[in-house]
Design an enzyme around this catalytic site. Sequence first.
Site, PDB file in Angstrom:
ATOM      1  N   ASP A  34       0.835  -1.199   0.000  1.00 54.76           N
ATOM      2  CA  ASP A  34       0.000   0.000   0.000  1.00 54.76           C
ATOM      3  C   ASP A  34       0.867   1.245   0.000  1.00 54.76           C
ATOM      4  O   ASP A  34       0.558   2.240  -0.645  1.00 54.76           O
ATOM      5  CB  ASP A  34      -0.880   0.025   1.267  1.00 54.76           C
ATOM      6  N   ALA A  35       1.965   1.174   0.758  1.00 53.45           N
ATOM      7  CA  ALA A  35       2.819   2.356   0.880  1.00 53.45           C
ATOM      8  C   ALA A  35       3.437   2.713  -0.472  1.00 53.45           C
ATOM      9  O   ALA A  35       3.489   3.879  -0.858  1.00 53.45           O
ATOM     10  CB  ALA A  35       3.904   2.101   1.915  1.00 53.45           C
ATOM     11  N   TYR A  37       2.213   1.961  -3.399  1.00 48.70           N
ATOM     12  CA  TYR A  37       1.125   2.447  -4.248  1.00 48.70           C
ATOM     13  C   TYR A  37       0.869   3.924  -3.953  1.00 48.70           C
ATOM     14  O   TYR A  37       0.722   4.753  -4.847  1.00 48.70           O
ATOM     15  CB  TYR A  37      -0.142   1.630  -3.982  1.00 48.70           C
ATOM     16  N   ASP A  38       0.870   4.222  -2.660  1.00 48.35           N
ATOM     17  CA  ASP A  38       0.610   5.589  -2.239  1.00 48.35           C
ATOM     18  C   ASP A  38       1.659   6.553  -2.798  1.00 48.35           C
ATOM     19  O   ASP A  38       1.352   7.673  -3.192  1.00 48.35           O
ATOM     20  CB  ASP A  38       0.603   5.626  -0.715  1.00 48.35           C
ATOM     21  N   LEU A  84     -35.576  -9.917 -13.996  1.00 50.44           N
ATOM     22  CA  LEU A  84     -35.618 -11.377 -14.097  1.00 50.44           C
ATOM     23  C   LEU A  84     -36.913 -11.924 -13.531  1.00 50.44           C
ATOM     24  O   LEU A  84     -37.432 -11.427 -12.538  1.00 50.44           O
ATOM     25  CB  LEU A  84     -34.462 -12.001 -13.307  1.00 50.44           C
ATOM     26  N   GLU A 115     -24.923 -18.057 -11.877  1.00 50.59           N
ATOM     27  CA  GLU A 115     -24.213 -16.958 -11.217  1.00 50.59           C
ATOM     28  C   GLU A 115     -24.891 -16.668  -9.893  1.00 50.59           C
ATOM     29  O   GLU A 115     -26.060 -16.975  -9.714  1.00 50.59           O
ATOM     30  CB  GLU A 115     -24.300 -15.682 -12.075  1.00 50.59           C
ATOM     31  N   LYS A 117     -26.856 -14.369  -7.407  1.00 52.68           N
ATOM     32  CA  LYS A 117     -27.717 -13.210  -7.559  1.00 52.68           C
ATOM     33  C   LYS A 117     -27.378 -12.247  -6.438  1.00 52.68           C
ATOM     34  O   LYS A 117     -27.755 -12.438  -5.281  1.00 52.68           O
ATOM     35  CB  LYS A 117     -29.193 -13.596  -7.515  1.00 52.68           C
ATOM     36  N   ASP A 119     -27.343  -9.053  -4.125  1.00 56.36           N
ATOM     37  CA  ASP A 119     -28.403  -8.179  -3.658  1.00 56.36           C
ATOM     38  C   ASP A 119     -27.848  -6.760  -3.534  1.00 56.36           C
ATOM     39  O   ASP A 119     -27.427  -6.332  -2.471  1.00 56.36           O
ATOM     40  CB  ASP A 119     -28.915  -8.686  -2.309  1.00 56.36           C
ATOM     41  N   ARG A 138     -30.425   1.583 -13.221  1.00 54.33           N
ATOM     42  CA  ARG A 138     -31.353   0.906 -14.116  1.00 54.33           C
ATOM     43  C   ARG A 138     -32.601   1.754 -14.355  1.00 54.33           C
ATOM     44  O   ARG A 138     -33.144   1.754 -15.454  1.00 54.33           O
ATOM     45  CB  ARG A 138     -31.720  -0.444 -13.498  1.00 54.33           C
ATOM     46  N   GLU A 174     -23.746  -5.290 -10.861  1.00 56.74           N
ATOM     47  CA  GLU A 174     -24.396  -4.979  -9.596  1.00 56.74           C
ATOM     48  C   GLU A 174     -23.381  -4.310  -8.677  1.00 56.74           C
ATOM     49  O   GLU A 174     -22.283  -4.827  -8.479  1.00 56.74           O
ATOM     50  CB  GLU A 174     -24.891  -6.307  -8.975  1.00 56.74           C
ATOM     51  N   TYR A 226     -22.062  -8.636 -14.922  1.00 56.37           N
ATOM     52  CA  TYR A 226     -22.672  -9.925 -15.272  1.00 56.37           C
ATOM     53  C   TYR A 226     -23.365  -9.952 -16.626  1.00 56.37           C
ATOM     54  O   TYR A 226     -24.019 -10.939 -16.962  1.00 56.37           O
ATOM     55  CB  TYR A 226     -23.654 -10.381 -14.199  1.00 56.37           C
ATOM     56  N   LYS A 293     -28.609 -18.792 -16.453  1.00 55.02           N
ATOM     57  CA  LYS A 293     -28.698 -18.181 -17.786  1.00 55.02           C
ATOM     58  C   LYS A 293     -28.315 -19.213 -18.838  1.00 55.02           C
ATOM     59  O   LYS A 293     -27.293 -19.896 -18.670  1.00 55.02           O
ATOM     60  CB  LYS A 293     -27.730 -16.996 -17.897  1.00 55.02           C
ATOM     61  N   LYS A 317     -34.720 -17.938  -6.437  1.00 54.51           N
ATOM     62  CA  LYS A 317     -34.598 -17.116  -5.231  1.00 54.51           C
ATOM     63  C   LYS A 317     -34.443 -17.974  -3.986  1.00 54.51           C
ATOM     64  O   LYS A 317     -34.984 -19.070  -3.895  1.00 54.51           O
ATOM     65  CB  LYS A 317     -35.852 -16.249  -5.080  1.00 54.51           C
ATOM     66  N   CYS A 411     -29.975  10.065  30.206  1.00 51.37           N
ATOM     67  CA  CYS A 411     -29.147   8.918  29.854  1.00 51.37           C
ATOM     68  C   CYS A 411     -29.507   7.730  30.750  1.00 51.37           C
ATOM     69  O   CYS A 411     -29.560   7.879  31.965  1.00 51.37           O
ATOM     70  CB  CYS A 411     -27.679   9.301  30.039  1.00 51.37           C
ATOM     71  N   CYS A 414     -26.133   7.236  33.197  1.00 54.25           N
ATOM     72  CA  CYS A 414     -25.694   8.198  34.220  1.00 54.25           C
ATOM     73  C   CYS A 414     -26.793   9.164  34.632  1.00 54.25           C
ATOM     74  O   CYS A 414     -26.620   9.926  35.580  1.00 54.25           O
ATOM     75  CB  CYS A 414     -24.463   8.966  33.740  1.00 54.25           C
ATOM     76  N   CYS A 429     -26.343  11.211  25.155  1.00 53.87           N
ATOM     77  CA  CYS A 429     -26.068  11.604  26.526  1.00 53.87           C
ATOM     78  C   CYS A 429     -25.067  12.751  26.448  1.00 53.87           C
ATOM     79  O   CYS A 429     -24.049  12.646  25.763  1.00 53.87           O
ATOM     80  CB  CYS A 429     -25.457  10.424  27.282  1.00 53.87           C
ATOM     81  N   CYS A 434     -19.744  10.446  31.204  1.00 53.01           N
ATOM     82  CA  CYS A 434     -20.664   9.318  31.387  1.00 53.01           C
ATOM     83  C   CYS A 434     -19.879   8.001  31.408  1.00 53.01           C
ATOM     84  O   CYS A 434     -19.081   7.739  30.507  1.00 53.01           O
ATOM     85  CB  CYS A 434     -21.685   9.291  30.260  1.00 53.01           C
TER      86      CYS A 434
HETATM   87  S1  IVH Z   1     -28.969 -10.629 -15.109  1.00 51.22           S
HETATM   88  C1  IVH Z   1     -31.519  -9.825 -18.564  1.00 51.22           C
HETATM   89  N1  IVH Z   1     -27.320 -11.486 -13.259  1.00 51.22           N
HETATM   90  O1  IVH Z   1     -31.264  -9.002 -10.276  1.00 51.22           O
HETATM   91  C2  IVH Z   1     -30.785 -10.183 -17.354  1.00 51.22           C
HETATM   92  N2  IVH Z   1     -28.985  -9.930 -12.638  1.00 51.22           N
HETATM   93  O2  IVH Z   1     -34.165  -9.389 -10.647  1.00 51.22           O
HETATM   94  C3  IVH Z   1     -30.977  -9.224 -16.260  1.00 51.22           C
HETATM   95  N3  IVH Z   1     -28.912  -9.269 -10.295  1.00 51.22           N
HETATM   96  O3  IVH Z   1     -31.956  -6.056 -12.035  1.00 51.22           O
HETATM   97  C4  IVH Z   1     -30.155  -9.353 -15.079  1.00 51.22           C
HETATM   98  N4  IVH Z   1     -27.179 -10.504  -9.732  1.00 51.22           N
HETATM   99  O4  IVH Z   1     -30.034  -6.060 -10.348  1.00 51.22           O
HETATM  100  C5  IVH Z   1     -28.366 -10.700 -13.531  1.00 51.22           C
HETATM  101  N5  IVH Z   1     -25.781 -12.325 -11.731  1.00 51.22           N
HETATM  102  C6  IVH Z   1     -26.810 -11.532 -12.009  1.00 51.22           C
HETATM  103  C7  IVH Z   1     -27.418 -10.726 -11.028  1.00 51.22           C
HETATM  104  C8  IVH Z   1     -28.515  -9.943 -11.385  1.00 51.22           C
HETATM  105  C9  IVH Z   1     -28.078  -9.632  -9.305  1.00 51.22           C
HETATM  106  C10 IVH Z   1     -30.041  -8.346 -10.140  1.00 51.22           C
HETATM  107  C11 IVH Z   1     -30.075  -7.215 -11.132  1.00 51.22           C
HETATM  108  C12 IVH Z   1     -31.392  -7.306 -11.804  1.00 51.22           C
HETATM  109  C13 IVH Z   1     -32.188  -8.095 -10.831  1.00 51.22           C
HETATM  110  C14 IVH Z   1     -33.284  -8.827 -11.534  1.00 51.22           C
END
Ligand code: IVH
Length: 670
Positions: A34-35, A37-38, A84, A115, A117, A119, A138, A174, A226, A293, A317, A411, A414, A429, A434
Amino acid sequence: MNRSDAQIRHQQLRERIEHHDYLYYVLDRPEISDADYDLLMRELLALEAAFPDLVTADSPSQRVGAKPLDKFAPAPHAVPMLSLENALGENEWREFDARARRFLATEDELDYVCEMKLDGVAVELVYRQGLLETGSTRGDGLTGENITENLKTLPTVPLRLRAPHPQLLEVRGEVYMDLSDFRAFNREREEEGEATFANPRNAAAGSLRQLDPRVTARRPLKIFCYGVGRIEGVDEEPANHFTLLEKLGGWGLRVNLQQTRVLRGAAAVWEHYAQLLERRETIPYEIDGLVAKVNSRALQDELGAKSRSPRWAVALKFPPRQAQTRVEDILPQVGRTGAITPVAQLEPVQVSGVTVSRASLHNWDEIARLDVRIGDQVVVERAGDVIPDVVRVLTEQRSGDERPLPPPRSCPVCGSEARQLPGEVVYRCLNPACPAKLKETIRHFASRGAMDIEGLGERTIDQLLRLGLIRDLADLYALSKEDLLRCERMGEKSAANLLAALAASRRRPLARFLYALGLRHVGEHGAKLLARRFGSLEALSEATQEELLAIHEIGPQVAESVTAFFRDSGNRRLLERLREGGVRPESETGPRDATLSGKTFVFTGTLTRMTRQQAEAMVEQRGGRASGSVSRKTSYLVAGDDAGSKLDKARELGVAVLGEDDFLRMMEDQ
Ligand code: IVH
């Protein structure tokens, strides 16, 4: 230096920084400290200060170059960003597969790319001639918001693609926050009296929607790519989705290939889904399922899309991690900065394999928003945080005996006045002395990421305070064995261990010490930046606001907090007394010593007590080398949870294998 020399050097620096960014952020395989790089970054910034016309849009300095906006401009997507369809359960998944095969009129099993998914928040990045032109959310799928300047601040978003790249690339991915980062971030916000985020997704979304990119820059966001919209001018169009992902990786984009599988047929995919669900808790970020997919891009085209979702992909899901239980009580807790947090005590309940008995209600605004009362039936959810959240109150199940908890006027520890300061959501507080604040200050000081004083847990701190043996942090270093033996349940051996742990903490790296002191707005990352730039406490204590602000990633809040801290005579006295107690933080420039020189370490699996980068830094600081693959030359393989093929290979080659704890012990001994 004349301008043309400067230009050559600038180009070299830019390319080297880009290269190291790629190794560090995308491949997770840094080659310099890191150093070092810095040093590169500082030289680049100095050159740009001297020759401002050298600044290009893709210069690494420009990740945080832009001014705050009034609002985001609309950003149309050339190819709609679809969403999806969900498959809940095995039947729905099998139906999806059967429908796709009927549509394609084939009896053959299909190859699926599986893949994770993630969040987080879906975004699109548009690269023209390899340069990042636009980044957007999006939105409704057709038009999103232009958040280019914010996305540029993510170190995992390349400002320029690696050649040979397509002339036009619209890539989708994502943006998310790792769980450990999310927890640390929320903890800091709680201490600062700011509203915390309920889950990493909200934190990522909130961070991307900042009008001031400097705020986004300080949030620990990452991206995984993705998919694509348009690709034009590519040397060879990838025939399937998996090779497309590999190509994206080659262009410098971050893809989650490690967690991606190509599987043939519905049964194999379902089996993989079940395994992933089992492993869910060991993954360092939140996922809410698996995306399957169709691998062949020709078949994808043939299948096409319905109005909102493609026919070639589906989300399998996970079941939500929610449960219903009763709020037995709501207890206010006082933190290090006096912030009072209401915590719901719950009738214990199982949520996906974990017993939950507490939930954070964050603050009284949140209590009002949820209208949660003592005695209520509530839905709790484990969403990223260690402590779950209350998502909803089942008001229809109220008996009428439920009691609301009004905001505190005093508080709970205290008894001094407590109130909301202007612009803050938390109640605090106001008593600087305290005892709860002191206790939390010591707990933070001793914690693992800070001074890491093993054996100085909550119970011991309580007793030391109660016996009047410590009144501030410096008193810790004046404790004698006799003092410690006065604590209940403290034997000769634990007393000796604690004294040894205290002694060892006297020489922690400066960054840890700074973080341990708990300066407002100075988290672990900020402390590292400060330690790296100033090297010693003395130098930092004399730093001016201007010098602080000149550090990449240090903003006005931190600069103000640091100078205010060192202006305060009480703090100066404390530092002096810590010094008298033998606390001499070590500066962190270059390798510390070379006890591991000639040794090569490989890490595999998930580490739970540190990140892989931290582990690798420990090795490098001691003169060793961290490598990505196991060979006969590997000295040690460190295997975390879920270690895979590298572990097999190490065993085959007779390479020594260490667990995470063995490794940490080894580092402590060096
Ligand atoms: S593919 C046409 N791949 O899930 C294909 N989506 O419910 C569209 N998401 O809006 C998405 N991981 O935000 C894809 N490996 C992944 C994903 C992914 C998360 C999210 C993405 C999308 C939502 C759809």
